[in-house]
Design an enzyme around this catalytic site. Structure first.
Site, PDB file in Angstrom:
ATOM      1  N   SER A  63       0.832  -1.211   0.000  1.00  0.00           N
ATOM      2  CA  SER A  63       0.000   0.000   0.000  1.00  0.00           C
ATOM      3  C   SER A  63       0.864   1.257   0.000  1.00  0.00           C
ATOM      4  O   SER A  63       2.005   1.251   0.470  1.00  0.00           O
ATOM      5  CB  SER A  63      -0.906   0.026   1.235  1.00  0.00           C
ATOM      6  OG  SER A  63      -1.787  -1.064   1.247  1.00  0.00           O
TER       7      SER A  63
HETATM    8  N1  SAH Z   1      -1.072  -4.787   4.071  1.00  0.00           N
HETATM    9  C1  SAH Z   1      -0.383  -5.042   2.810  1.00  0.00           C
HETATM   10  C2  SAH Z   1      -1.241  -4.605   1.641  1.00  0.00           C
HETATM   11  C3  SAH Z   1      -1.250  -5.651   0.586  1.00  0.00           C
HETATM   12  S1  SAH Z   1      -2.469  -5.474  -0.677  1.00  0.00           S
HETATM   13  C4  SAH Z   1       0.990  -4.410   2.781  1.00  0.00           C
HETATM   14  O1  SAH Z   1       1.324  -3.640   3.701  1.00  0.00           O
HETATM   15  O2  SAH Z   1       1.780  -4.722   1.894  1.00  0.00           O
HETATM   16  C5  SAH Z   1      -3.792  -6.463  -0.048  1.00  0.00           C
HETATM   17  C6  SAH Z   1      -3.501  -7.918   0.216  1.00  0.00           C
HETATM   18  O3  SAH Z   1      -4.727  -8.511   0.637  1.00  0.00           O
HETATM   19  C7  SAH Z   1      -3.023  -8.725  -0.984  1.00  0.00           C
HETATM   20  O4  SAH Z   1      -1.811  -9.359  -0.663  1.00  0.00           O
HETATM   21  C8  SAH Z   1      -4.150  -9.746  -1.192  1.00  0.00           C
HETATM   22  O5  SAH Z   1      -3.682 -11.012  -1.662  1.00  0.00           O
HETATM   23  C9  SAH Z   1      -4.756  -9.842   0.185  1.00  0.00           C
HETATM   24  N2  SAH Z   1      -6.144 -10.320   0.255  1.00  0.00           N
HETATM   25  C10 SAH Z   1      -7.184 -10.046  -0.587  1.00  0.00           C
HETATM   26  N3  SAH Z   1      -8.295 -10.675  -0.165  1.00  0.00           N
HETATM   27  C11 SAH Z   1      -7.965 -11.368   0.970  1.00  0.00           C
HETATM   28  C12 SAH Z   1      -8.679 -12.232   1.853  1.00  0.00           C
HETATM   29  N4  SAH Z   1      -9.968 -12.542   1.674  1.00  0.00           N
HETATM   30  N5  SAH Z   1      -8.014 -12.747   2.904  1.00  0.00           N
HETATM   31  C13 SAH Z   1      -6.690 -12.472   3.113  1.00  0.00           C
HETATM   32  N6  SAH Z   1      -5.969 -11.689   2.300  1.00  0.00           N
HETATM   33  C14 SAH Z   1      -6.589 -11.135   1.243  1.00  0.00           C
END
Ligand code: SAH
Length: 222
Positions: A67
């Site tokens: 993010s």
């Molecule tokens: N907090 C992360 C943001 C990653 S983007 C960071 O600091 O890098 C969002 C993430 O959510 C992705 O890796 C995606 O695979 C995950 N995601 C999407 N739907 C999800 C779900 N139902 N359960 C767990 N993870 C999920």
């Protein structure tokens, strides 16, 4: 195995990034300090160590992103994390947000649905500094009933609606920060669980997240 150094030049770029977040309205000094302590370039490919300190999201594989720093700061500030808070995070991704929460003294439970991203964090040696983070491979819509209730819940992917199981797993008085879909963008909501089990809802700015998807996946369609 990745090999990273946190050099003087990284620290300088990081200080500038933190100052820019402050200018954009992030006022919680603890959040700013936590982010100033974390080498964000460790969470990205070696080739991108300059870009790591620009205020933008960046690809981390599997069509996912780390993010934007402003978004991380914004969500973390809304969550009002206190030391020893038990925090559930949905969407581990690069684990950057998890480490920000851990820097603030939270006990972090984080779930990722992409097996490759979950596995890559197992070999990410910097995370050994943060034994307070527990990593789970699973579906965030289910939460972690075994470890509930949580003081705080943070969802870092675009939720189609507020997941009912996450509401169940929030303690009374607990807060959830979640971006909920409104056509092309998501509205950031902060929900506080009241004694009767209903939610008080506060609305904040709009953001653009990758989607929160149901089920878990190993990237091969399974
Ligand atoms: N907090 C992360 C943001 C990653 S983007 C960071 O600091 O890098 C969002 C993430 O959510 C992705 O890796 C995606 O695979 C995950 N995601 C999407 N739907 C999800 C779900 N139902 N359960 C767990 N993870 C999920």
């Amino acid at each position: 195995m990745k090999k990273y150094e946190d050099e003087y030049r990284h620290k300088g770029l990081r200080r500038k990034l933190i100052a820019s977040l402050q200018k954009k309205g992030i006022s919680d000094q603890k959040v700013l300090d936590a982010m100033n302590n974390i080498p964000r370039h460790f969470f990205m490919d070696l080739a991108f160590d300059q870009i790591a300190y620009e205020d933008r999201a960046f690809p981390i594989g599997e069509q996912q992103t780390i993010s934007q720093p402003y978004t991380v700061a914004y969500q973390t500030q809304l969550l009002e994390v206190k030391p020893f808070d038990k925090v559930l995070e949905i969407g581990t991704g690069s684990a950057y947000q998890s480490v920000v929460l851990a820097e603030l003294g939270a006990q972090v439970y984080t779930i990722e649905r992409q097996k490759k991203l979950f596995d890559s964090n197992k070999n990410f040696s910097y995370l050994k500094k943060y034994p307070g983070i527990k990593f789970f491979y699973g579906d965030g819509f289910e939460g972690l009933p075994t470890y509930a209730p949580f003081d705080k819940i943070i969802v870092t992917a675009a939720a189609p609606q507020i997941p009912p199981k996450l509401v169940e797993q929030l303690r009374t008085g607990g807060k959830m920060v979640i971006p909920v879909d409104e056509s092309n963008t998501q509205r950031m909501l902060r929900l506080t669980k009241k004694a009767d089990g209903t939610l008080a809802e506060e609305k904040f700015d709009s953001f653009s997240f990758v989607p929160m998807l149901g089920g878990k996946t190993n990237g091969n369609g399974q």
